[in-house]
Write a protein that holds these residues in place. Structure first.
Motif, PDB file in Angstrom:
ATOM      1  N   VAL A  59      -5.967   5.832   0.542  1.00  0.00           N
ATOM      2  CA  VAL A  59      -5.723   4.718  -0.463  1.00  0.00           C
ATOM      3  C   VAL A  59      -6.941   3.641  -0.203  1.00  0.00           C
TER       4      VAL A  59
ATOM      5  N   ILE B 271      -9.704   2.620  -2.894  1.00  0.00           N
ATOM      6  CA  ILE B 271     -10.114   1.324  -3.597  1.00  0.00           C
ATOM      7  C   ILE B 271     -11.408   0.956  -3.195  1.00  0.00           C
TER       8      ILE B 271
ATOM      9  N   LEU C  37       0.705  -1.192   0.105  1.00  0.00           N
ATOM     10  CA  LEU C  37      -0.138   0.056   0.179  1.00  0.00           C
ATOM     11  C   LEU C  37       0.782   1.216   0.014  1.00  0.00           C
TER      12      LEU C  37
ATOM     13  N   ILE D  46      -3.300   5.843  -8.309  1.00  0.00           N
ATOM     14  CA  ILE D  46      -2.884   6.589  -6.648  1.00  0.00           C
ATOM     15  C   ILE D  46      -1.581   7.187  -7.191  1.00  0.00           C
TER      16      ILE D  46
ATOM     17  N   TYR E  90      -5.611   1.419  -7.490  1.00  0.00           N
ATOM     18  CA  TYR E  90      -4.401   1.042  -6.937  1.00  0.00           C
ATOM     19  C   TYR E  90      -3.431   1.872  -8.154  1.00  0.00           C
TER      20      TYR E  90
END
Length: 349
Positions: A183, A187, A62, A155, A152
């Motif tokens: 994040v 998602i 992440l 980002i 993802y």
């Protein structure tokens, strides 16, 4: 000892149960789902900082979009020059790890709680509805994962746009809580938003909406998708907004074409069964063709009427016999005789 609802389900293949048995089944399936989420949450908490089976830790996965940014727009907070996020309170590390672990636990446990949900609602569905529902659940899982992967991937571009504005004046040091919240929320929002076109297809299969309705309102619906993307994205950056809007537009157009194919299939089926010319909203036709009534029926001549019948004399009416007993003891008044008139001859004599 097996629960009573399982015995009932085995005896009744159609799944009919009483209200109490439904409550027991819901309790047991909810307990199994929560237990699976707790186990996977513990695994996600450990995986956050520990690699498993050659895979990097969840925290590194992440954190990778942030660490891929140029060094000029992110400050170096560690002495060794490694990519680190900022923590401002003593509990930031624990709460951040617990939050990410719980999110990962819900996602990792989705096969278990989806299966429990499926097992609870299956008895209420028909055979063809079960087949459609299983297909929709499978497609929904694929769409959710696709949306999460797309979030993802965008980002880094979204963060690059946000953090590169005004770098000559200040450098933004992101905290771990704010970054991971961005994040995770991005998602989840992308994954859930990718289910909107699937809902449209489900409504079409259920007969609620048609291809003609969707095609007529296509422009307004696409505009609504752009407005939804502008409101739903947590970063409020144009890259994530436009990415979500364009992805939803493509999926929505694919959903419209699926609805078009399904409506044509229904029309061919109706034509093959002879129902093509029948309008369900129109009244049933009335046969106005006059029928043959025929000539008048033979009534026949006048019938013979017999003379008056002999009438007997008046019948004797029995009178009730007088009562022999008195109903009261009250004495009856005696009859007074009239006195003789008085004349003047009596006085002379």
């Amino acid at each position: 000892m097996k629960s009573p609802f399982r015995r009932k389900r085995r005896l009744n293949p159609d799944g009919t149960m009483t209200l109490i048995e439904h409550v027991y089944e819901f309790r047991n399936r909810l307990g199994i789902s929560l237990l699976a989420i707790v186990v996977t949450t513990v695994f996600g908490y450990i995986w956050f900082g520990t690699p498993f089976f050659g895979f990097p830790s969840l925290g590194d996965v992440l954190k990778e979009p942030y660490c891929s940014l140029p060094a000029s727009i992110r400050p170096e907070l560690a002495a060794d020059g490694s990519c680190r996020l900022l923590g401002t309170t003593p509990f930031d590390q624990f709460m951040l790890r617990l939050k990410v672990g719980a999110t990962a636990g819900v996602i990792l446990a989705c096969p278990v709680w989806l299966y429990q949900l499926w097992g609870f609602i299956t008895p209420a569905l028909l055979k063809n509805e079960r087949r459609y529902a299983m297909s929709f659940v499978s497609v929904a899982a694929v769409l959710f994962v696709t949306g999460a992967v797309l979030a993802y991937l965008i980002i880094p571009q979204a963060l690059n746009f946000l953090l590169s504005i005004g770098t000559e004046i200040q450098v933004t040091a992101l905290t771990g809580s704010s970054y991971f919240s961005l994040v995770v929320n991005l998602i989840i929002i992308f994954g859930v938003s990718f289910l909107i076109p699937l809902i449209v297809v489900a409504l079409n299969f259920a007969g609620v909406v048609t291809y003609a309705m969707l095609a007529k309102s296509r422009r307004g619906l696409i505009f609504g998708l752009f407005v939804f993307a502008a409101i739903a994205t947590p970063g409020q950056d144009p890259i994530s907004m436009l990415s979500l809007a364009f992805a939803l537009t493509l999926l929505f157009e694919a959903a419209i074409q699926i609805c078009r194919f399904n409506d044509r299939r229904k029309e061919r089926k109706r034509a093959a069964e002879g129902w093509d010319s029948w309008d369900p909203d129109a009244p049933s036709p009335i046969d106005t063709t006059p029928s043959d009534i025929g000539g008048p029926s033979d009534i026949g001549g006048p019938s013979r009427v017999d003379g008056p019948s002999e009438v007997d004399g008046p019948s004797r009416v029995d009178t009730p016999a007088p009562a022999t007993t008195r109903t009261a003891t009250t004495p009856q008044p005696q009859e007074r005789r009239p006195e003789p008139p008085v004349s003047g001859f009596d006085d002379i004599t």
